[in-house]
Write a protein that holds these residues in place. Structure first.
Motif, PDB file in Angstrom:
ATOM      1  N   ASP A  15       0.839  -1.197   0.000  1.00 10.81           N
ATOM      2  CA  ASP A  15       0.000   0.000   0.000  1.00 10.81           C
ATOM      3  C   ASP A  15       0.880   1.255   0.000  1.00 10.81           C
ATOM      4  N   ALA A  16       0.639   2.143  -0.983  1.00  8.26           N
ATOM      5  CA  ALA A  16       1.490   3.337  -1.151  1.00  8.26           C
ATOM      6  C   ALA A  16       1.379   4.278   0.052  1.00  8.26           C
ATOM      7  N   ALA A  66       0.699   3.459   3.173  1.00 11.26           N
ATOM      8  CA  ALA A  66       1.417   2.860   4.311  1.00 11.26           C
ATOM      9  C   ALA A  66       2.918   3.046   4.137  1.00 11.26           C
ATOM     10  N   ARG A  67       3.383   2.913   2.898  1.00 10.06           N
ATOM     11  CA  ARG A  67       4.813   3.095   2.636  1.00 10.06           C
ATOM     12  C   ARG A  67       5.217   4.561   2.884  1.00 10.06           C
ATOM     13  N   LEU A  68       4.358   5.501   2.470  1.00 10.51           N
ATOM     14  CA  LEU A  68       4.658   6.915   2.705  1.00 10.51           C
ATOM     15  C   LEU A  68       4.659   7.223   4.211  1.00 10.51           C
ATOM     16  N   SER A  69       3.713   6.642   4.940  1.00  6.90           N
ATOM     17  CA  SER A  69       3.673   6.837   6.400  1.00  6.90           C
ATOM     18  C   SER A  69       4.958   6.328   7.040  1.00  6.90           C
ATOM     19  N   SER A  93       0.873  -5.348   7.572  1.00  6.41           N
ATOM     20  CA  SER A  93       1.540  -6.434   8.301  1.00  6.41           C
ATOM     21  C   SER A  93       2.024  -7.568   7.385  1.00  6.41           C
ATOM     22  N   GLU A  94       1.197  -7.936   6.407  1.00  2.86           N
ATOM     23  CA  GLU A  94       1.568  -9.043   5.505  1.00  2.86           C
ATOM     24  C   GLU A  94       2.804  -8.685   4.682  1.00  2.86           C
ATOM     25  N   ALA A  95       2.824  -7.465   4.135  1.00  2.00           N
ATOM     26  CA  ALA A  95       3.975  -7.031   3.326  1.00  2.00           C
ATOM     27  C   ALA A  95       5.226  -6.937   4.191  1.00  2.00           C
ATOM     28  N   GLN A  96       5.076  -6.466   5.421  1.00  2.00           N
ATOM     29  CA  GLN A  96       6.221  -6.385   6.343  1.00  2.00           C
ATOM     30  C   GLN A  96       6.782  -7.780   6.613  1.00  2.00           C
ATOM     31  N   ALA A  97       5.882  -8.751   6.801  1.00  2.00           N
ATOM     32  CA  ALA A  97       6.319 -10.132   7.059  1.00  2.00           C
ATOM     33  C   ALA A  97       7.122 -10.666   5.873  1.00  2.00           C
ATOM     34  N   ARG A  98       6.667 -10.348   4.660  1.00  2.02           N
ATOM     35  CA  ARG A  98       7.398 -10.811   3.463  1.00  2.02           C
ATOM     36  C   ARG A  98       8.794 -10.188   3.402  1.00  2.02           C
TER      37      ARG A  98
END
Length: 450
Positions: A36-37, A39-42, A306-311
């Motif tokens: 998510d863009a 979330a990445r910007l945050s 959370s899912e992207a962070q886990a990856r």
């Protein structure tokens, strides 16, 4: 624009540098963002705040193509120039990897200092490293980054805000001299690091001689590892709602439910697009993870990404050579369940039950302590799989032997015989089993496992 103008950081009333964070995220091709863009910007804003910048603007950009000269298209460069002027920003943080030429061209266009994702993470690491080894690792990575910035078109190498900035404003004729000085300094640091590693190797050997199993915490930065570490060890490690609050690995001893002692290791948080030079530089620091008996992958399940962070964490574990080999000793810890509403929490519990028992995530709140007893039992059971269970008999007067067993083994049960002696069942590491047999006579093996 001259160097003095670039170096003058426009500050807020509190003395902080006013900064704009730009998230230029490609929408297609191999570089397209997989998360998510927003979330990445945050996250990029959180990184900038971690070195105490005053964020006066956040600009997300959906990028159709990357421009070789400025990364962004001409229109966006002009739009940001207006924002920099209007907000009186002294720094623009670009959440991407910039080439030296792109960085220089953007600084000219915006009349402000520009820092990319790599430079920003290096700044944070430079401020946070506390141990000698951590400081050397960061300096080495920063020098490698500085060396990559030495190009003919580069007109200044001034101090970046925060942790580092070794050379101050050389002209073009200085480039070769600077490169030589950087290379010499890097060689000295590598030599010093070798000495530190040897010392740490001796410390690790001493721990193996004890030996206590090592349980390592890994996870995305700000997943709550340090809060979990503090809750389990009753220590006071820096635990803040801040990216990269922990950099240097910290070790503390804890006891499991049956009395066995283990060493708990809190490590640096992982992050997406971690600069390659930092993965290499911190490989030694992450040796605690590669050598750990149990790895706790701590996830912030309240985070929208959370899912992207886990990856991202799994990708770095794979880079460390751990993904396949360590699969059986990784426990996924779903942390921050206290931050979930009841419906989301129930949905996650249902999802966790869908995993096979050996791989089922542990749902915990490091803040409230919920679920930690079950997590400790899981750690104990996982360690037990590689340990031996032995039955022993102790004479009534062998108090010293009893104390030794409590210090070096898990005492699973103890019965007092009529003569005052003890009948015990203990669990020990395989390398301890022979010593226990010798010390306590013919110790008959009891049922294995736990």
């Amino acid at each position: 624009m001259n160097e003095e103008q670039t170096g003058n950081e426009r500050a807020s009333g509190h003395g902080q540098t006013r900064a704009i964070v730009v998230g230029p995220y490609p929408t297609r091709g191999p570089a397209a963002l997989s998360r998510d863009a927003q979330a990445r910007l945050s996250e990029a804003v959180g990184l900038a705040q971690a070195i105490d910048l005053d964020i006066v603007g956040e600009i997300p950009i959906a990028l159709s193509e990357v421009r070789p000269a400025t990364y962004l298209g001409k229109g966006k460069v002009e739009e940001i120039a207006e924002a920099v002027k209007e907000k009186e920003a002294g720094l623009v943080s670009m959440d991407c990897q910039l080439s030296p030429v792109q960085q220089r061209n953007l600084e000219k266009a915006w009349d402000a200092k520009v820092i990319d994702r790599t430079g920003l993470i290096l700044e944070i690491f430079g401020q946070r490293a506390r141990t000698k080894e951590g400081s050397l690792q960061v300096e080495l990575a920063h020098l490698a980054y500085q060396k990559s910035r030495l190009v003919r078109s580069w007109t200044h190498l001034e101090r970046q805000r925060g942790g580092f900035g070794f050379l101050g404003g050389p002209g073009e004729t200085q480039i070769e001299t600077d490169r030589r000085l950087i290379e010499e300094r890097m060689r000295r640091i590598e030599h010093d690091l070798d000495k530190v590693k040897r010392t740490r190797g001796l410390h690790r050997k001493t721990r193996r001689d004890v030996p206590y199993p090592v349980v390592a915490l890994v996870g995305y930065t700000n997943a709550g590892k340090s809060t979990l570490f503090n809750r389990l060890t009753k220590a006071e490690v820096l635990a803040q709602d801040m990216l990269f609050a922990t950099l240097d690995p910290t070790l503390r001893q804890i006891r499991l439910p049956h009395g066995a002692r283990v060493l708990l290791s809190d490590t640096v948080g992982f992050i997406s697009d971690l600069p390659t030079m930092l993965v290499t530089a911190f490989r030694a620091t992450l040796e605690e993870v590669t050598l750990a008996d149990v790895i706790l992958h701590v996830r912030d399940v309240s985070h929208e990404d959370s899912e992207a962070q886990a990856r991202d964490v799994e990708a770095i574990l794979e880079e460390l050579g751990l993904k396949g080999e360590a699969e059986g000793r990784i426990i996924e810890v779903w942390n921050k369940i206290d931050a979930l509403d009841q419906e989301r929490c129930e949905a996650l519990k249902l999802a966790a039950r869908g995993y096979e028992p050996g791989r089922r995530p542990a749902m915990v709140s490091a803040l409230t302590g919920e679920g930690l007893d079950m997590l400790l039992a899981r750690i104990e059971n996982l360690l037990a799989e590689s340990r031996m269970t032995l039955a022993l008999e102790l004479a009534p007067e062998d108090g010293q032997g009893l104390a030794w067993l409590h210090a070096h083994a898990e005492v699973l049960s103890r019965e007092t015989r009529e003569d005052g002696g003890s009948r015990l069942v203990v669990r020990v590491a395989p390398e301890r089993a022979e010593e226990v047999r010798r010390r306590y006579g013919a110790a008959a093996p009891a049922e294995r496992g736990g």
